[in-house]
Design an enzyme around this catalytic site. Structure first.
Site, PDB file in Angstrom:
ATOM      1  CE1 TYR A  50      -0.328  -3.030   0.856  1.00 12.34           C
ATOM      2  CE2 TYR A  50       0.778  -0.921   0.072  1.00 12.34           C
ATOM      3  CZ  TYR A  50      -0.190  -1.783   0.531  1.00 12.34           C
ATOM      4  OH  TYR A  50      -1.460  -0.858   0.704  1.00 12.34           O
ATOM      5  CE  LYS A  92      -2.948  -3.742  -1.866  1.00 14.13           C
ATOM      6  NZ  LYS A  92      -4.216  -3.731  -1.394  1.00 14.13           N
ATOM      7  CG  ASP A 121     -11.091  -8.762   8.084  1.00 18.60           C
ATOM      8  OD1 ASP A 121      -9.956  -9.197   8.642  1.00 18.60           O
ATOM      9  OD2 ASP A 121     -11.055  -7.510   7.864  1.00 18.60           O
ATOM     10  NE  ARG A 142      -1.145   1.961   8.048  1.00 16.77           N
ATOM     11  CZ  ARG A 142      -2.360   1.503   7.505  1.00 16.77           C
ATOM     12  NH1 ARG A 142      -2.645   1.685   6.097  1.00 16.77           N
ATOM     13  NH2 ARG A 142      -3.142   0.628   8.053  1.00 16.77           N
ATOM     14  CB  THR A 150      -3.767  -5.924  10.067  1.00 15.23           C
ATOM     15  OG1 THR A 150      -4.521  -5.842   8.804  1.00 15.23           O
ATOM     16  CG2 THR A 150      -2.602  -6.433   9.692  1.00 15.23           C
TER      17      THR A 150
END
Ligand code: NAD
Length: 320
Positions: free
Chosen positions: A156, A160, A42, A197, A46
């Site tokens: 995004y 993807k 990682d 979110r 985030t």
């Protein structure tokens, strides 16, 4: 090429890109509990080491700080690679636009090359966002989507979609054994408080008795899956290893207004509702068809919104 097809799930070694994130850290935890070894990779853009510090004592757990836009560092035997690495909050779509595109393009490529080198099974964590602002409802995996390729959300959605194409290219060329999951809204402990979110936002506002900010009229719907259900779905995916994309999420649709009202009730909050403009490209409805997940993985979500949200609220009361 002959793929190693270890389905009995003896003790395997998993590489989890994005392992210090919200979903990634739950995966690390569950895989360790199931007797596997886990390497979390990682770059902490985030994610946070707080999410995985409770695993550090386990000799079968390793954390490597690394950005997947760079080639994957040398390591020993790897059986399974889960690509969870991408910023995922709409709040990041502007600030981390280039980072998102690099993670979901060159990052996915590096992980697929690594999977080829290791003869490992590769799972791409894709998203319901590949359906864009869907014109069919609910969404089946064979729906091709309605995506604006230059809108704010496009970094995004398109990264993807690119990752899915790249994953399938490696599969079609028989270079890597792959699976693609399309995750619908998932929530739970370890989401960032300031993530932007809807669930963490509303819980944080409710716990502080601040106005709950609803975008638009709040009539848009979402279906929310509790993280434990999703992790169980991913574990099933790693056992079954389907080649066809599979939706994972929850089919219980709620309006954003209902979500706000539930959270106010469960937190005994004095918060009131305040209405803001709808952001560009905000999808009006999202709900997965789960037929494939049920038939192929023998999986469906089990945790109710009320139970999941109460556990999430408890986490946010003491969140680091
Ligand atoms: P998250 O931001 O908590 O996790 C993503 C992790 O990836 C973070 O730890 C981050 O630091 C790491 N990361 C990002 N770019 C990286 C890079 N270039 N190199 C290495 N690490 C990198 O978000 P999450 O909600 O846990 O999402 C995990 C994955 O699931 C993402 O790929 C996301 O697109 C997908 N997903 C999540 C949801 C959801 O509702 N939570 C829905 C659909 C898809």
């Amino acid at each position: 090429m002959a793929f190693t097809n270890i389905k009995n799930q003896d003790s395997l070694t998993y590489l989890i890109a994005g392992g210090a994130g919200f979903i990634g850290s739950h995966l690390c935890e569950t895989l360790l509990e199931n007797g596997h070894s886990v390497i979390a990779l990682d770059n902490l853009v985030t994610g946070s080491q707080n999410n995985i510090e409770h695993l550090a004592h386990d000799a079968r757990f390793t954390f490597i700080e690394h950005d997947i836009k760079n080639p994957i560092p040398t390591m020993g035997k790897i059986d399974c690679i889960l690509n969870m690495a991408s910023p995922a909050s709409p709040m990041d779509f502007e600030n981390l636009s280039i980072e998102i595109m690099l993670a979901g393009s060159i990052g996915t490529y590096h992980l697929l090359e690594f999977a080829k080198e290791k003869n490992a099974w590769f799972m791409m964590a894709s998203t319901s966002e590949v359906y864009g602002d869907p014109e069919v409802h609910p969404q089946k995996e064979d729906y091709l989507g309605n995506v604006n390729c230059i809108g704010v959300r496009s970094v995004y959605d398109e990264s993807k979609r690119f990752s899915e194409s790249m994953t399938n290219a490696y599969l079609r060329k028989n270079l890597v054994q792959t699976s693609i999951i399309r995750i619908f809204n998932t929530y739970g402990p370890r989401m960032r408080v300031n993530d932007g979110r809807v669930v963490p936002n509303f819980i944080d506002q409710a716990l502080h008795h601040k106005p709950i900010t609803i975008h638009g009229k709040g009539t848009q719907t979402r279906s929310f899956c509790f993280v434990d259900d999703l992790v169980r779905g991913i574990i099933r995916t790693s056992v079954v290893r389907p080649e066809t994309p599979i939706n994972l999420g929850n089919t219980t649709e709620k309006t954003i207004l209902e979500v706000a009202e539930n959270i106010i009730a469960f937190t005994n909050s004095k918060s009131e509702l305040t209405f803001l403009d709808l952001p560009e490209g905000d999808p009006k409805r999202r709900c997965p068809v789960l037929t494939r997940a049920k038939e192929i993985l023998d999986w469906e979500p089990e945790i109710s919104f009320a139970d999941g949200i109460k556990k999430t609220i408890e986490y946010f009361k003491n969140a680091p």
